[in-house]
Design a protein around this motif. Structure first.
Motif, mmCIF file in Angstrom:
data_model
loop_
_atom_site.group_PDB
_atom_site.id
_atom_site.type_symbol
_atom_site.label_atom_id
_atom_site.label_comp_id
_atom_site.label_asym_id
_atom_site.label_seq_id
_atom_site.Cartn_x
_atom_site.Cartn_y
_atom_site.Cartn_z
ATOM 1 N N ILE A 1 20.330 9.966 89.319
ATOM 2 C CA ILE A 1 20.524 8.975 90.520
ATOM 3 C C ILE A 1 21.816 9.037 91.282
ATOM 4 O O ILE A 1 22.855 9.207 90.469
ATOM 5 C CB ILE A 1 20.080 7.390 89.986
ATOM 6 N N ASN A 2 21.755 8.994 92.562
ATOM 7 C CA ASN A 2 22.934 8.995 93.167
ATOM 8 C C ASN A 2 23.915 10.441 92.902
ATOM 9 O O ASN A 2 25.022 10.259 92.809
ATOM 10 C CB ASN A 2 24.057 7.803 92.943
ATOM 11 N N CYS A 3 23.321 11.403 92.800
ATOM 12 C CA CYS A 3 23.935 12.658 92.726
ATOM 13 C C CYS A 3 24.262 13.323 94.151
ATOM 14 O O CYS A 3 23.601 12.904 94.926
ATOM 15 C CB CYS A 3 23.025 13.624 92.087
ATOM 16 N N PRO A 4 25.891 13.586 94.409
ATOM 17 C CA PRO A 4 25.969 14.141 95.268
ATOM 18 C C PRO A 4 25.232 15.298 96.205
ATOM 19 O O PRO A 4 24.545 16.094 95.595
ATOM 20 C CB PRO A 4 27.352 14.586 95.191
ATOM 21 N N SER A 5 25.124 15.190 97.495
ATOM 22 C CA SER A 5 24.301 16.149 98.256
ATOM 23 C C SER A 5 24.767 17.712 97.936
ATOM 24 O O SER A 5 25.996 17.941 98.195
ATOM 25 C CB SER A 5 24.204 15.994 99.742
ATOM 26 N N GLY A 6 23.855 18.500 97.500
ATOM 27 C CA GLY A 6 24.228 19.981 97.416
ATOM 28 C C GLY A 6 24.769 20.284 96.017
ATOM 29 O O GLY A 6 24.951 21.341 95.791
ATOM 30 N N CYS A 7 24.874 19.139 95.119
ATOM 31 C CA CYS A 7 25.585 19.219 93.755
ATOM 32 C C CYS A 7 24.458 19.160 92.833
ATOM 33 O O CYS A 7 23.442 18.837 92.932
ATOM 34 C CB CYS A 7 26.748 18.413 93.458
ATOM 35 N N VAL B 1 28.778 16.363 86.707
ATOM 36 C CA VAL B 1 28.577 16.840 88.266
ATOM 37 C C VAL B 1 29.180 18.054 88.584
ATOM 38 O O VAL B 1 30.379 18.189 88.543
ATOM 39 C CB VAL B 1 29.206 15.736 89.292
ATOM 40 N N ASN B 2 28.291 19.010 88.862
ATOM 41 C CA ASN B 2 28.651 20.368 89.375
ATOM 42 C C ASN B 2 28.683 20.768 90.951
ATOM 43 O O ASN B 2 27.268 20.699 91.373
ATOM 44 C CB ASN B 2 27.956 21.551 88.478
ATOM 45 N N CYS B 3 29.501 20.871 91.565
ATOM 46 C CA CYS B 3 29.656 21.140 93.168
ATOM 47 C C CYS B 3 29.899 22.486 93.416
ATOM 48 O O CYS B 3 30.680 22.702 94.319
ATOM 49 C CB CYS B 3 30.061 20.029 93.744
ATOM 50 N N THR B 4 29.939 23.409 92.309
ATOM 51 C CA THR B 4 30.538 24.626 92.851
ATOM 52 C C THR B 4 30.004 25.446 93.933
ATOM 53 O O THR B 4 28.996 25.688 94.046
ATOM 54 C CB THR B 4 30.565 25.740 91.660
ATOM 55 N N PRO C 1 33.339 14.745 97.473
ATOM 56 C CA PRO C 1 31.775 14.451 97.518
ATOM 57 C C PRO C 1 31.636 12.865 97.298
ATOM 58 O O PRO C 1 32.483 12.286 96.310
ATOM 59 C CB PRO C 1 31.194 15.338 96.425
ATOM 60 N N ALA C 2 30.779 12.162 97.897
ATOM 61 C CA ALA C 2 30.589 10.887 97.965
ATOM 62 C C ALA C 2 29.293 10.587 96.912
ATOM 63 O O ALA C 2 28.886 11.559 96.498
ATOM 64 C CB ALA C 2 30.198 10.274 99.086
#
Length: 288
Positions: free
Chosen positions: A25-31, A38-41, A49-50
């Motif tokens: 829930i509330n995972c940043p967009s694209g991550c 949380v992985n936004c590579t 990221p928000a």
């Protein structure tokens, strides 16, 4: 109402609770989000990221275009222990950026645009054990007391930066340091750097890629490895005297010789006067 019907709301609450704990829930967009991670590579993010879950322990922002880490948003992640920001556009001033993530143990800021490291950059990271700031070509200065509060630091990498000098006390006073990357920097091997080179050869710290820890300037020592540079600097800085040094020593010697001669002459004069005075006194006594 059946027994199974009574347990349906409770089951729903449990499922929601598990979903929140897993970070779905509330995972940043694209991550991608997993439990506490949380992985936004490589998402071409332009900004931090928000909507990052507040219980996140591991945050990976590698290979993006983030140029700024917001202090307030970052401080919401009070339980963060692992932060990977390599290959971004972070630079200029990072002072007081990490004041809200005091539990951080691992921090990777390599492949960015850092220009300096001051005492205020990492002073709040009292638990930090791994710090990677390598591959920052614009990093030209690390303050003497930059890591004074990071006494748990074990792994420090400053390879491939624009550093030409590093004060010995900056790393010597880290009691738990075991790994120090220094290769492919622009080290200026002059007399001021001799103390640091001597510390390198005598410490128990491991220096990976030691063959590439070489002098860049002056020209006479370029590409010389640190052990060989230490020998050269010992000769030129501690034993070799220039022409003006010999002139100064000759002047000092002459002054000492002149002062000794004058002192001996004065002592002789005083002895003669004393002898004359004593002899005259004895003659007067004989006459009486």
């Amino acid at each position: 109402m059946s027994l199974s019907g009574r347990w349906q709301p409770l089951s729903l609450v449990l499922l929601l609770g598990m979903g929140m704990a897993s970070g779905s829930i509330n995972c940043p967009s694209g991550c991608s989000c997993r439990y506490l991670e949380v992985n936004c590579t490589g998402q071409q993010l332009q900004e931090f990221p928000a909507a990052i879950p507040l219980d996140t322990r591991q945050l990976i922002l590698a290979a993006n275009n983030v140029s700024y880490l917001p202090v307030v948003e970052l401080s919401f992640l009070a339980d963060l222990v692992y932060l990977d920001c390599q290959k971004n556009l972070l630079g200029d001033d990072l002072d007081f950026t990490f004041v809200g993530v005091a539990k951080l143990i691992y921090l990777d800021l390599s492949f960015n645009n850092l220009t300096q490291v001051t005492f205020s950059t990492f002073s709040q990271l009292l638990s930090l054990m791994v710090l990677k700031i390598s591959d920052n070509p614009n990093l030209v200065a690390i303050e003497k007391d930059a890591f004074a509060n990071n006494t748990w630091l074990r792994h420090l990498d400053v390879s491939r930066t624009g550093l030409t000098f590093l004060d010995t006390s900056t790393v010597r006073d880290l009691p738990n340091l075991r790994f120090l990357g220094l290769s492919d920097n622009l080290w200026h091997c002059n007399c001021s750097f001799l103390d640091f080179i001597t510390w390198m050869t005598e410490s128990n710290v491991h220096f990976p890629d030691a063959d590439n820890i070489t002098c860049y300037t002056p020209e006479a020592l370029r590409a010389l490895k640190m052990p060989a540079a230490e020998v050269q600097l010992h000769f030129s800085c501690l034993t070799h005297l220039h022409k003006q040094d010999y002139i100064f020593l000759c002047f000092i010697g002459f002054c000492i010789f002149f002062a000794g001669t004058v002192a001996a002459w004065l002592a002789g004069v005083c002895a003669v006067i004393y002898e004359v005075h004593t002899s005259k006194g004895e003659e007067d006594e004989e006459e009486d």
